[in-house]
Design an enzyme around this catalytic site. Sequence first.
Site, PDB file in Angstrom:
ATOM      1  N   LYS A  12       0.828  -1.200   0.000  1.00 13.03           N
ATOM      2  CA  LYS A  12       0.000   0.000   0.000  1.00 13.03           C
ATOM      3  C   LYS A  12       0.874   1.266   0.000  1.00 13.03           C
ATOM      4  CE  LYS A  12      -3.679  -2.445   2.457  1.00 13.03           C
ATOM      5  NZ  LYS A  12      -4.525  -2.443   3.672  1.00 13.03           N
ATOM      6  N   TYR A  52     -12.188  -3.410  -3.629  1.00 11.09           N
ATOM      7  CA  TYR A  52     -12.760  -3.442  -2.275  1.00 11.09           C
ATOM      8  C   TYR A  52     -14.287  -3.464  -2.285  1.00 11.09           C
ATOM      9  CZ  TYR A  52      -8.109  -2.530  -0.375  1.00 11.09           C
ATOM     10  OH  TYR A  52      -6.784  -2.623  -0.022  1.00 11.09           O
ATOM     11  N   ASN A 115      -1.695  -0.186   7.495  1.00 12.85           N
ATOM     12  CA  ASN A 115      -1.130  -1.525   7.722  1.00 12.85           C
ATOM     13  C   ASN A 115      -0.294  -2.052   6.556  1.00 12.85           C
ATOM     14  OD1 ASN A 115      -3.117  -2.343   5.938  1.00 12.85           O
ATOM     15  ND2 ASN A 115      -4.254  -3.562   7.435  1.00 12.85           N
ATOM     16  N   HIS A 118      -1.613  -5.598   1.531  1.00 11.54           N
ATOM     17  CA  HIS A 118      -2.839  -6.377   1.314  1.00 11.54           C
ATOM     18  C   HIS A 118      -2.440  -7.747   0.789  1.00 11.54           C
ATOM     19  CE1 HIS A 118      -6.740  -7.657  -0.242  1.00 11.54           C
ATOM     20  NE2 HIS A 118      -6.065  -8.068  -1.305  1.00 11.54           N
ATOM     21  N   GLU A 129      -8.769 -11.026  -7.687  1.00 12.37           N
ATOM     22  CA  GLU A 129      -7.885  -9.866  -7.568  1.00 12.37           C
ATOM     23  C   GLU A 129      -6.798  -9.865  -8.641  1.00 12.37           C
ATOM     24  OE1 GLU A 129      -8.577  -9.399  -2.759  1.00 12.37           O
ATOM     25  OE2 GLU A 129      -6.716 -10.293  -3.475  1.00 12.37           O
TER      26      GLU A 129
END
Length: 152
Positions: A12, A52, A115, A118, A129
Amino acid sequence: MANSERTFIAIKPDGVQRGLVGEIIKRFEQKGFRLVGLKFLQASEDLLKEHYTDLKDRPFFTGLVKYMHSGPVVAMVWEGLNVVKTGRVMLGETNPADSKPGTIRGDFCIQVGRNIIHGSDSVKSAEKEISLWFQPEELVEYKSCAQNWIYE
């Protein structure tokens, strides 16, 4: 190799900005997984909303899309024996406070909203994905010379 599968891993924007790309790739390579696809990109809001989509009714959805669109991401496809499950273990819990030391989030994160990474949570979501982020011709088929030293 039985149970060989692919997973989608994305570093990310916070992971990119903090200079953790090399460390994360290193961990997957050292584990014995094979990198078969890699992109460095600024993800569009449309791509992120599709990625998402299962979270679209959650109160944090808009903020998540904004955060993921705030900077470049590194999108990857890794291949190997049970890579989806093992990859999730390597990442740690979604909330870094619940992650064990030695995991990526346990070692590098403090807050759930930042965080850094992913990872697909199932083979089915990995397939979805991967097809969302990569065209088939962008994935490379090859045999690693280390494969015989990693797998029986």
